[in-house]
Design an enzyme around this catalytic site. Structure first.
Site, PDB file in Angstrom:
ATOM      1  N   SER A  38       0.728  -1.057   0.104  1.00 52.15           N
ATOM      2  CA  SER A  38      -0.015  -0.104   0.026  1.00 52.15           C
ATOM      3  C   SER A  38       0.812   1.138   0.022  1.00 52.15           C
ATOM      4  O   SER A  38       0.259   2.270  -0.472  1.00 52.15           O
ATOM      5  CB  SER A  38      -0.988   0.103   1.200  1.00 52.15           C
ATOM      6  OG  SER A  38      -0.176  -0.304   2.722  1.00 52.15           O
ATOM      7  N   ASP A 310      -2.795   7.838   8.514  1.00 49.33           N
ATOM      8  CA  ASP A 310      -3.553   6.857   9.643  1.00 49.33           C
ATOM      9  C   ASP A 310      -2.553   6.300  10.196  1.00 49.33           C
ATOM     10  O   ASP A 310      -1.518   6.826  10.619  1.00 49.33           O
ATOM     11  CB  ASP A 310      -4.469   5.906   8.776  1.00 49.33           C
ATOM     12  CG  ASP A 310      -3.696   5.078   7.696  1.00 49.33           C
ATOM     13  OD1 ASP A 310      -2.457   4.872   7.670  1.00 49.33           O
ATOM     14  OD2 ASP A 310      -4.264   4.635   6.729  1.00 49.33           O
ATOM     15  N   HIS A 313       0.144   4.771   7.211  1.00 50.54           N
ATOM     16  CA  HIS A 313       0.472   5.186   5.834  1.00 50.54           C
ATOM     17  C   HIS A 313       0.784   6.512   6.036  1.00 50.54           C
ATOM     18  O   HIS A 313       0.264   7.529   6.571  1.00 50.54           O
ATOM     19  CB  HIS A 313      -0.760   5.194   5.029  1.00 50.54           C
ATOM     20  CG  HIS A 313      -1.011   3.642   4.951  1.00 50.54           C
ATOM     21  ND1 HIS A 313      -2.185   3.136   5.173  1.00 50.54           N
ATOM     22  CD2 HIS A 313      -0.470   2.684   4.256  1.00 50.54           C
ATOM     23  CE1 HIS A 313      -2.124   1.651   5.068  1.00 50.54           C
ATOM     24  NE2 HIS A 313      -1.143   1.574   4.340  1.00 50.54           N
TER      25      HIS A 313
END
Length: 646
Positions: A38, A310, A313
């Site tokens: 991600s 978050d 990330h």
């Protein structure tokens, strides 16, 4: 990038997001191919909270509201920003296996990173049939063959001119696959397996993240497992760096954990908030405490002030920081390989001054047994246009040259000269500053009888690079890395010509000639000061020049006291291979890599103009202008000189 979404609005927003990365800069790589998780995902998954036909990424939306359903897309991830800076085709930077692309008939991009991937899944996305899988809540949204399998089906191997970019390891921790040091080392080995698969298929340039310190993320910071997460992250990175050092490719490591520690220690230098908890809070509040000031629901929402979107990330500010870091490493050789070119420029300016003196003396030597001395001062301008693997540069300098000749007999004279040159060069997007002091000395001999003439010179010099300052953008701020080094040069040049004037005492002279030049410049390796994530260590550089040329020089005497002269030459360079530079991070000295830099020009045109005015029978004033032009560089110089016979 415009292929990633259906609506023109989405395309426009995404291009706006990347526009700050697009620069008129070198672009040596054919494309950028990304694998990972991600942290690098360009938008594999549909975005139910965004515009129709948009995809999600694991960072914040572009604003101004940053809310789901606002019509705002997600910001770009680091490899997308890096690709923009490198001039990679926008379509190449899109996702490889997006179901949105497939539904809309949009061509796939070269970003194979998928949110949630572990190191084993990253390996499959490179090597396995059906190995690239986009899955949500147990439902496969789309799958396709891994990168190398897909290439093989087209009769292709890995692109040797591409830049490959890998992240991975974080999900092995988050999904409970790493609970001890052994499992951490095994996960690092799996990521290295991906690197080796690419290398064995022909990849030459591979950029690999070291895993961020998971103990310094909102997910674990301040919790009982913080120290354990830091320990396992360190074990993973130690094993990763050690194994990468054994791969026979140019592995460019990104010391992300050190970079983020520097950002936390000096947030203002990166454009981040200096009065906020950058680890204990985040922007979105997803899995962590939302920042009360700059968070999504804070008093002044602004993700550019925060490091984390978050619990794990980065915000777009964190993504920009990482992209700038990666670009700074790739761009360093584009600038540093100009150091030998600065020395070659100094040498040629020095040789131009000698040749101006010789041409003014043509058919007008001092008497046999006499000396003629000269002193000259001048300035130079050196301009480099950007190349595929070299930065543009703009330099200025000044010089003082002293010399003298002694006439041995009617046909021969010999002499010596010395020169001091100071040169400054600004190069690259952020105007890095490089300075060089050159100390040169020559011995020369000349022949002149009836219509034939010849000259030859042997030159040596010491090079003092006393203030090297590489500058680059870094997140919301900028940084410079400093160093100094030295080197030396030696050169030999010779010319042979024939005067076609009808009479020896004619007021004009015109002569075709041929020339040969050899020069060797060596710049000692050096390390930039300190041990920042961005500090680099460079190997020695050696740059030879071998040239053959032909030209025409002329001279006209308005009177015994006043003369003008001109010269044109065309030269062919036989040492025109692109220069390679081997370097490493100061923080990771065992991981060395070699990248391309400046490419010497294969043809060069040279013009000089000048005058001489006798002030007394023994004293003359002289002036000259010289111009050299290759395909990507231009050098100009002007000087004034006094000569004295005694």
């Amino acid at each position: 990038m415009t292929r990633m979404a259906l609506k023109p609005l989405v395309a426009a927003c995404l291009l706006t997001t990347l526009s700050t990365a697009l620069q008129a800069a070198p672009s040596p790589y054919s494309t950028l191919v990304v694998f990972g998780d991600s942290l690098s995902d360009a938008g594999q998954f549909p975005d139910p909270g965004g515009p129709a036909g948009s995809t999600s990424r694991f960072t914040n939306r572009v604003g101004p509201t940053y809310q789901n359903g606002s019509g705002e897309i997600f910001g770009a991830t680091a490899p997308m920003l890096l690709g923009g800076s490198l001039g990679i085709a926008p379509g190449d930077l899109g996702a490889s296996t997006s179901p949105v692309n497939a539904q809309q008939g949009i061509a796939d991009g070269n970003n194979w990173a998928v949110g949630g991937y572990r190191t084993d899944q990253i390996f499959d996305s490179i090597t396995a049939s059906g190995g690239s899988v986009v899955e949500r809540n147990g439902t496969v949204l789309r799958s396709r063959d891994g990168y190398l399998v897909d290439r093989a089906s087209q009769g292709l191997s890995a692109d040797p001119n591409a830049l490959y970019y890998l992240t991975g390891g974080g999900n092995d921790f988050l999904q409970g696959r790493i609970l001890n040091d052994l499992q951490a080392r095994q996960a690092a080995g799996r990521l290295v397996d991906s690197v080796e698969a690419l290398q064995q298929a022909g990849a030459r340039y591979i950029m690999v993240w070291l895993l961020p310190d998971l103990g310094l993320t909102p997910a674990t910071f301040g919790s009982p497992i913080q120290s354990f997460a830091t320990q396992l992250s360190t074990t993973f990175n130690t094993e990763l760096a050690a194994q990468l050092g054994q791969v026979n490719a140019n592995i460019i490591p990104l010391n992300i954990p050190l970079l983020l520690k520097e950002g936390l220690a000096s947030p203002g230098a990166f454009g981040l908030a200096t009065d906020q908890d950058l680890i204990g809070t985040c922007f979105s509040g997803d899995g962590c405490v939302g920042n009360p000031t700059y968070g999504l629901n804070g008093t002044s929402p602004d993700p550019t002030k925060l490091l984390f979107n978050d619990s794990v990330h980065p915000t777009i500010a964190g993504q920009r920081l990482i992209a700038d870091y990666a670009y700074s490493l790739l761009a360093a050789p584009w600038e540093v390989t100009l150091l030998p070119e600065m020395a070659h420029g100094t040498l040629r300016a020095y040789q131009d001054e000698l040749r101006n003196q010789w041409q003014t003396d043509w058919e007008n030597w001092q008497g046999v047994g006499q000396w003629r001395a000269f002193v000259a001062g001048g300035g130079q301008h050196l301009d480099f246009d950007s190349q595929d693997s070299a930065a543009s540069g703009d330099g200025n300098g000044y010089n003082l040259t002293l010399g003298g000749s002694y006439r041995l007999d009617d046909a021969w004279r010999a002499g010596v000269s010395t020169g001091f040159f100071r040169q400054e060069l600004e190069a690259g997007v952020e105007d890095s500053e490089y300075r060089l002091n050159s100390y040169l000395a020559s011995a020369f001999v000349q022949y002149q009888e009836i219509r034939w003439w010849a000259d030859a010179a042997l030159t040596g010099g010491y090079l003092d690079y006393d203030d090297l300052k590489r500058k680059f953008a870094l997140g919301g701020g900028s940084r410079s890395e400093k160093g100094d080094t030295d080197g030396y040069l030696w050169a030999f040049s010779a010319r042979l010509g024939y005067d076609i004037a009808q009479q020896v005492d004619s007021p004009w002279h015109l002569s075709p000639f041929i020339s040969a030049d050899y020069a060797r410049v060596e710049v000692d390796g050096y390390a930039e000061d300190g041990a920042n994530a961005t500090s680099l260590n460079y190997d020695d550089q050696k740059r030879n020049s071998k040239r053959l040329g032909a030209g025409l020089q002329g001279k006209y005497a308005f009177s015994a006291d006043t003369q003008v002269f001109a010269e044109y030459a065309h030269e062919r360079e036989y040492e025109d291979d692109t220069q390679d530079l081997t370097l490493s991070l100061n923080s990771l000295p065992g991981n060395r890599f070699t990248l391309e830099g400046f490419t010497p020009q294969d043809h060069l045109n040279r013009v000089s103009l000048g005058f001489s005015q006798a002030l007394t029978p023994e004293l003359s004033l002289r002036g000259g202008y010289s111009w050299r032009k290759g395909e990507d560089d231009t050098q100009q110089g002007a000087s004034l000189a006094l000569t004295l016979d005694f």
